[in-house]
Design an enzyme around this catalytic site. Structure first.
Site, PDB file in Angstrom:
ATOM      1  CG  HIS A  20     -20.191  46.783 -55.092  1.00 25.08           C
ATOM      2  ND1 HIS A  20     -20.565  46.218 -53.905  1.00 25.08           N
ATOM      3  CD2 HIS A  20     -21.324  46.964 -55.810  1.00 25.08           C
ATOM      4  CE1 HIS A  20     -21.875  46.043 -53.912  1.00 25.08           C
ATOM      5  NE2 HIS A  20     -22.365  46.501 -55.061  1.00 25.08           N
ATOM      6  CB  CYS A  32     -23.069  51.266 -53.661  1.00 23.92           C
ATOM      7  SG  CYS A  32     -21.623  50.195 -53.609  1.00 23.92           S
TER       8      CYS A  32
END
Length: 62
Positions: A20, A32
């Site tokens: 992430h 992302c």
């Protein structure tokens, strides 16, 4: 976010993207989202332009 690749004789054989970016909370993270778009675009381009169907049995989307 971590992206790794493996190569043989200078040719990329596989790549993996995981983790992430922590730019924002999951589900709202534009970094992302951008990495996901480029990753899926790469897989789609390999198939469309080169006629090679990538082995996506290991492709996971969370």
């Amino acid at each position: 976010m971590e992206i790794t690749r493996s190569s043989t004789d200078g040719k990329i054989m596989s790549f993996q993207s995981e983790g992430h970016a922590y730019y924002d909370e999951p589900g709202k993270d534009i970094v992302c989202a951008g990495v996901s778009a480029v990753t899926f675009g790469t897989v789609n381009s390999i198939e469309a332009l080169l006629g090679i169907v990538p082995n996506t049995q290991y492709m996971k989307v969370f």
